[in-house]
Design a protein around this motif. Structure first.
Motif, PDB file in Angstrom:
ATOM      1  N   SER A 191       8.719   7.042  -1.225  1.00 57.96           N
ATOM      2  CA  SER A 191       7.550   7.077  -1.915  1.00 57.96           C
ATOM      3  C   SER A 191       6.349   7.249  -1.225  1.00 57.96           C
ATOM      4  O   SER A 191       5.368   6.333  -1.259  1.00 57.96           O
ATOM      5  N   GLU A 221      -7.093   1.361 -11.300  1.00 55.77           N
ATOM      6  CA  GLU A 221      -7.675   2.255 -10.085  1.00 55.77           C
ATOM      7  C   GLU A 221      -9.119   1.819 -10.319  1.00 55.77           C
ATOM      8  O   GLU A 221      -9.698   2.392 -11.423  1.00 55.77           O
ATOM      9  N   PHE A 253       6.216   1.166  -9.089  1.00 52.95           N
ATOM     10  CA  PHE A 253       5.674   2.444  -8.783  1.00 52.95           C
ATOM     11  C   PHE A 253       4.278   3.058  -9.490  1.00 52.95           C
ATOM     12  O   PHE A 253       4.485   2.902 -10.657  1.00 52.95           O
ATOM     13  N   PRO A 257       0.927  -1.410  -0.105  1.00 51.63           N
ATOM     14  CA  PRO A 257       0.056  -0.010   0.210  1.00 51.63           C
ATOM     15  C   PRO A 257       0.842   1.198  -0.001  1.00 51.63           C
ATOM     16  O   PRO A 257       2.064   1.160   0.023  1.00 51.63           O
ATOM     17  N   LYS A 258       0.071   2.314  -0.083  1.00 51.55           N
ATOM     18  CA  LYS A 258       0.879   3.654  -0.179  1.00 51.55           C
ATOM     19  C   LYS A 258       1.698   3.930   1.084  1.00 51.55           C
ATOM     20  O   LYS A 258       1.288   3.616   2.167  1.00 51.55           O
ATOM     21  N   GLY A 259       2.977   4.520   0.759  1.00 52.27           N
ATOM     22  CA  GLY A 259       3.914   4.827   1.897  1.00 52.27           C
ATOM     23  C   GLY A 259       4.514   3.603   2.426  1.00 52.27           C
ATOM     24  O   GLY A 259       5.504   4.121   3.222  1.00 52.27           O
ATOM     25  N   LYS A 260       4.433   2.419   2.270  1.00 53.35           N
ATOM     26  CA  LYS A 260       5.128   1.268   2.470  1.00 53.35           C
ATOM     27  C   LYS A 260       6.664   1.475   2.178  1.00 53.35           C
ATOM     28  O   LYS A 260       7.497   1.112   2.999  1.00 53.35           O
ATOM     29  N   LYS A 277       1.046   6.068  -8.766  1.00 64.44           N
ATOM     30  CA  LYS A 277       0.547   7.253  -7.751  1.00 64.44           C
ATOM     31  C   LYS A 277      -1.097   7.027  -7.873  1.00 64.44           C
ATOM     32  O   LYS A 277      -1.731   7.773  -8.838  1.00 64.44           O
ATOM     33  N   ASP A 322       3.399   8.822  -1.387  1.00 65.53           N
ATOM     34  CA  ASP A 322       2.248   8.593  -2.111  1.00 65.53           C
ATOM     35  C   ASP A 322       1.959   7.730  -2.962  1.00 65.53           C
ATOM     36  O   ASP A 322       0.847   7.872  -3.916  1.00 65.53           O
ATOM     37  N   GLU A 323       2.827   6.815  -3.139  1.00 69.54           N
ATOM     38  CA  GLU A 323       2.682   5.681  -4.258  1.00 69.54           C
ATOM     39  C   GLU A 323       2.512   4.216  -3.894  1.00 69.54           C
ATOM     40  O   GLU A 323       3.127   4.046  -2.363  1.00 69.54           O
ATOM     41  N   ILE A 324       1.655   3.637  -4.310  1.00 70.95           N
ATOM     42  CA  ILE A 324       1.958   2.234  -4.207  1.00 70.95           C
ATOM     43  C   ILE A 324       2.935   1.586  -4.692  1.00 70.95           C
ATOM     44  O   ILE A 324       3.579   2.041  -5.732  1.00 70.95           O
ATOM     45  N   SER A 325       3.492   0.308  -4.476  1.00 72.85           N
ATOM     46  CA  SER A 325       4.471  -0.291  -4.997  1.00 72.85           C
ATOM     47  C   SER A 325       4.332  -1.825  -5.084  1.00 72.85           C
ATOM     48  O   SER A 325       3.413  -2.515  -4.571  1.00 72.85           O
TER      49      SER A 325
END
Length: 496
Positions: free
Chosen positions: A405, A426, A470, A398-401, A472, A407-410
């Motif tokens: 980054s 999305e 990545f 999830p975002k911020g992991k 956003k 604001d981004e998922i990875s």
């Protein structure tokens, strides 16, 4: 073959002339009784047969020169007392000789007379071997009986299930890609038991942790390995594929010091071996230390000669230029695929993960191994994570992991190569391809970053990888799906 042999001896220069010295000189009294090199001539001879019927054209070698069996399956090879084994390159169409799962294509040479006779009996396969499979187990690397327990309770049942998933008469073999143990040679017996339980024959590669580190030079560093598994370089055939194993761990005479390097003796032998392989053929070449990886580039460092890659790889690539080549390697404890021209290297994530300290390698790749399916000269593959279905080929965060980054998922797509496509959706709408960046896997950071982690082996650290992706998403996104498509059109999905 005679020409090849002459050329080989000529290239060898002075040493070559020693190999063919008159017997009077060979029997001359040595200056020092202890440690003198015995160069007395030995004639190696015998027959390669199937139920008594000779098999013509089979390669037989002492690790120096190669001869072919004649029309009756007979061979004769002039050798000398420095040779340790006589061995064959098992031809296509025949079963791999094995003993409790360890391939036995060799015989140690006894040196009590001027000739050594050995016959090799081969069994004809009942099925067409142009279709077959193989697995690559890199770095089981057990240090303790606790590590052995994990191998036996996790890796062995996983491989057994993979083998069982194929039809009953399917041809499958294994390649133990080095660091079979971690310096504790009594655990070779446990590795052998694991292989026997897998139910398939294994060919084995020497790794830096399989070497005698008390040896005074490279030549003596493989003595224990040879007693357990036979020669450290050899070839074999199955269907249309020519398989080669090399020893690229060069011991420099101090404990735990080595470089990635292929000796001239092996290259001379390889030159003869390749002379028998039709240009354009597919070759699978296995060795422990990768010939090359992206590790130095990812770390922003220049390439260096050392233990990480093979110093004389460009000479090897020149020899392999006429063929289509897949290189199988281990050693790094990360997963890394690169492809250039006719060569693709598969540097495998490890059976032991991060040295049996956690479920993933330092780059986030789960502990596991490569599975390869061959059809004619075509090879397809996937990475099999231990304890997971083969469809599990990525992990989405999830975002911020990833702290850098926020604001981004990875997503970590561990067996990625440049022919994969990684897209994201999305709320069901395709947003395009994700951006690939060099980064650390966030779970590996959690498990391994810092001097106190992991408890079992504190030297383990997360490693930078090329297979992190990545994207956003918008602030009100409810569902994110990542879809990874491999080079064979297989689609793998994970959602948040």
């Amino acid at each position: 073959m005679t020409l090849n042999r002459r050329k080989f001896l000529k290239n060898l220069g002075v040493t070559g002339s020693l190999l063919t010295l008159p017997s009077a000189m060979l029997n001359a009294k040595p200056l020092f009784r202890r440690g003198n090199i015995d160069l007395s001539n030995i004639t190696l001879k015998g027959k390669v047969h199937n139920k008594g019927k000779g098999i013509p054209g089979v390669q037989v070698t002492d690790g120096i020169n190669i001869v072919l069996t004649d029309k009756n399956g007979q061979y004769e090879l002039q050798s000398n007392a420095t040779a340790e084994f006589v061995y064959i390159s098992v031809p296509a169409g025949y079963a791999f000789p094995e003993e409790k799962g360890i391939a036995t294509f060799f015989r140690p040479i006894t040196k009590d007379s001027s000739s050594f006779k050995n016959d090799f009996s081969l069994e004809k396969l009942a099925v067409d071997d142009r279709k077959h499979s193989f697995v690559v187990w890199a770095d089981p690397q057990m240090k303790s009986k606790k590590d052995v327990e994990l191998l036996m309770s996790e890796s062995v049942p996983d491989l057994q299930a993979v083998v069982k998933s194929y039809p009953k008469d399917a041809l499958i073999h294994g390649i133990g890609c080095g660091d079979l143990v971690w310096d504790e040679f009594e655990l070779f017996a446990d590795y052998k038991q694991a292989v026997a339980l897998s139910g398939i024959p294994f060919f084995n590669v020497i790794g830096n942790h399989d070497m005698d580190i008390e040896a005074r030079a490279d030549e003596g560093s493989s003595n224990t390995f040879k007693k357990q598994f036979g020669p450290t370089y050899y070839s074999y055939n199955r269907g249309e594929i020519h398989y080669i194993v090399l020893d690229d761990v060069f011991f420099v005479g101090a404990a735990k010091s080595y470089i990635g390097y292929i000796t001239e003796n092996q290259l001379q032998w390889l030159e003869q071996d390749l002379a028998m392989v039709k240009p354009g053929s597919t070759i699978v070449l296995s060795l422990h230390i990768p010939t090359f990886t992206g590790a130095q580039r990812r770390a922003g460092k220049p390439e260096e000669i050392g233990g990480g890659t093979v110093a004389n790889r460009k000479q090897l690539y020149k020899m392999l230029a006429p063929y289509k080549v897949h290189i199988m390697s281990g050693h790094t404890h990360f997963n890394d695929n690169w492809e250039e021209g006719n060569i693709m290297e598969h540097n495998h994530g490890t059976v032991c993960g991060a040295w049996w300290t956690g479920p993933i390698c330092g780059d986030g790749t789960p502990g596991g191994y490569g599975v390869y399916d061959v059809d004619g000269s075509d090879i397809k593959w996937h990475y099999k994570s231990t304890g997971m279905p083969k469809e599990k080929q990525l992990r989405v965060y999830p975002k911020g992991k990833v702290q850098e980054s926020p604001d981004e998922i990875s997503a970590n797509v561990w067996n990625w190569d440049n022919k994969w496509k990684v897209e994201w959706y999305e709320d069901g709408v395709l947003k395009g391809q994700m951006e690939r960046r060099v980064a650390y896997d966030p779970w590996a950071v959690e498990l391994y970053l810092g001097p106190q982690l992991p408890k079992k082996h504190k030297f383990v650290e997360p490693t930078l990888t090329d297979h992190m992706f990545f994207a956003k998403p918008s602030p009100d996104a409810k569902k994110i799906t990542v879809k990874a498509t491999d080079r064979f059109g297989n689609v793998y999905e994970e959602s948040l």
